[in-house]
Design a protein around this motif. Structure first.
Motif, mmCIF file in Angstrom:
data_model
loop_
_atom_site.group_PDB
_atom_site.id
_atom_site.type_symbol
_atom_site.label_atom_id
_atom_site.label_comp_id
_atom_site.label_asym_id
_atom_site.label_seq_id
_atom_site.Cartn_x
_atom_site.Cartn_y
_atom_site.Cartn_z
ATOM 1 N N PHE A 1 0.816 -1.212 0.000
ATOM 2 C CA PHE A 1 0.000 0.000 0.000
ATOM 3 C C PHE A 1 0.853 1.267 0.000
ATOM 4 C CE2 PHE A 1 -2.472 -3.420 1.742
ATOM 5 C CZ PHE A 1 -3.699 -3.273 1.109
ATOM 6 N N PRO A 2 1.744 1.420 -0.983
ATOM 7 C CA PRO A 2 2.517 2.665 -1.037
ATOM 8 C C PRO A 2 1.596 3.816 -1.428
ATOM 9 C CG PRO A 2 2.884 1.384 -3.011
ATOM 10 C CD PRO A 2 2.029 0.541 -2.096
ATOM 11 N N TRP A 3 1.838 4.964 -0.919
ATOM 12 C CA TRP A 3 1.060 6.173 -1.247
ATOM 13 C C TRP A 3 -0.419 6.013 -0.922
ATOM 14 C CZ3 TRP A 3 2.778 3.315 -5.674
ATOM 15 C CH2 TRP A 3 4.144 3.426 -5.916
ATOM 16 N N GLY A 4 -0.795 4.996 -0.140
ATOM 17 C CA GLY A 4 -2.186 4.749 0.178
ATOM 18 C C GLY A 4 -2.935 3.980 -0.909
ATOM 19 N N ASP A 5 -2.256 3.638 -1.989
ATOM 20 C CA ASP A 5 -2.860 2.880 -3.085
ATOM 21 C C ASP A 5 -2.613 1.387 -2.899
ATOM 22 O OD1 ASP A 5 -3.553 5.271 -4.266
ATOM 23 O OD2 ASP A 5 -1.978 5.208 -5.780
ATOM 24 N N PHE B 1 -1.391 -1.955 -10.527
ATOM 25 C CA PHE B 1 -1.890 -0.845 -9.712
ATOM 26 C C PHE B 1 -3.404 -0.988 -9.614
ATOM 27 C CE2 PHE B 1 2.044 1.013 -11.330
ATOM 28 C CZ PHE B 1 2.532 1.719 -10.246
ATOM 29 N N LEU B 2 -3.947 -0.950 -8.392
ATOM 30 C CA LEU B 2 -5.395 -1.037 -8.203
ATOM 31 C C LEU B 2 -5.981 0.217 -7.556
ATOM 32 C CD1 LEU B 2 -5.695 -4.770 -7.145
ATOM 33 C CD2 LEU B 2 -6.539 -3.741 -9.254
ATOM 34 N N GLY B 3 -5.158 1.174 -7.184
ATOM 35 C CA GLY B 3 -5.652 2.422 -6.611
ATOM 36 C C GLY B 3 -6.217 2.241 -5.215
ATOM 37 N N ILE B 4 -7.061 3.190 -4.834
ATOM 38 C CA ILE B 4 -7.707 3.104 -3.524
ATOM 39 C C ILE B 4 -9.006 2.323 -3.669
ATOM 40 C CG2 ILE B 4 -6.588 5.164 -2.592
ATOM 41 C CD1 ILE B 4 -9.064 6.754 -3.248
ATOM 42 N N GLY C 1 -3.834 -0.222 -13.377
ATOM 43 C CA GLY C 1 -2.694 0.011 -14.254
ATOM 44 C C GLY C 1 -1.883 -1.252 -14.427
ATOM 45 N N VAL C 2 -1.513 -1.521 -15.683
ATOM 46 C CA VAL C 2 -0.690 -2.683 -16.013
ATOM 47 C C VAL C 2 0.350 -2.270 -17.051
ATOM 48 C CG1 VAL C 2 -2.314 -4.553 -15.484
ATOM 49 C CG2 VAL C 2 -2.459 -3.401 -17.689
ATOM 50 N N VAL D 1 -1.507 -1.982 -4.442
ATOM 51 C CA VAL D 1 -0.721 -2.478 -5.566
ATOM 52 C C VAL D 1 -0.349 -3.933 -5.299
ATOM 53 C CG1 VAL D 1 0.244 -0.192 -6.086
ATOM 54 C CG2 VAL D 1 1.537 -1.774 -4.647
ATOM 55 N N ILE D 2 -0.062 -4.651 -6.381
ATOM 56 C CA ILE D 2 0.444 -6.013 -6.259
ATOM 57 C C ILE D 2 1.854 -5.994 -6.835
ATOM 58 C CG2 ILE D 2 0.043 -8.454 -6.707
ATOM 59 C CD1 ILE D 2 -2.302 -7.075 -5.234
ATOM 60 N N LYS D 3 2.784 -6.564 -6.059
ATOM 61 C CA LYS D 3 4.196 -6.529 -6.429
ATOM 62 C C LYS D 3 4.762 -7.937 -6.557
ATOM 63 C CE LYS D 3 5.502 -2.275 -3.973
ATOM 64 N NZ LYS D 3 6.425 -1.758 -2.937
ATOM 65 N N VAL D 4 5.853 -8.003 -7.288
ATOM 66 C CA VAL D 4 6.698 -9.187 -7.322
ATOM 67 C C VAL D 4 8.126 -8.667 -7.239
ATOM 68 C CG1 VAL D 4 6.747 -9.315 -9.869
ATOM 69 C CG2 VAL D 4 7.265 -11.349 -8.505
#
Length: 130
Positions: A25-29, A41-44, A56-57, A31-34
């Motif tokens: 949850f960087p910046w409050g958004d 990116f899925l936002g809030i 976002g992809v 996200v899914i990371k590897v």
């Protein structure tokens, strides 16, 4: 699926089942990371006056062009668009969920380390053998 929440949840669940994927949850958004790098990116969680639901992809070639045909889709901000990132609004007429999941997987494959991609490929091969 017309409910953007359900589509978003399906994309999130799919992404989290990819090898070595985790949520952050960087910046409050959301996200899914590897490997400490964002691939989805899925936002809030809910729309605000300043944010409409979107994802976002990172895509290349045909998928990139296809994603940009979705109404309201655009190259992602902060210079990410130049690297192939596309932001797609959830509240547009979206393609079938299976295609959205293909986009998530393509983004993952462009970001993930080779060892994680090998794990994904071996999982897919194992499922094909069954």
């Amino acid at each position: 699926m017309s409910d953007w929440h359900a589509i978003r949840q399906t994309m999130r669940d799919f992404a989290l089942n990819l090898p070595e994927a985790h949520e952050d949850f960087p910046w409050g958004d959301r996200v899914i990371k590897v490997n400490k790098k964002v691939f989805l990116f899925l936002g809030i969680d809910e729309p605000t006056e300043k944010w409409n639901p979107s994802f976002g992809v990172k895509l290349q070639s045909e998928a990139h062009g296809h994603a940009l045909t979705v109404e309201g889709a655009e190259p992602s901000g902060y210079g990410l668009g130049k690297a192939g990132w596309v932001t797609v609004p959830f509240q547009s007429a979206l393609p079938e969920v299976e295609l959205l999941l293909d986009w998530v997987e393509e983004s993952y494959r462009l970001i993930a380390p080779k060892r994680a991609i090998k794990l994904l490929d071996s999982q897919a091969q194992g499922e094909a053998d069954q």
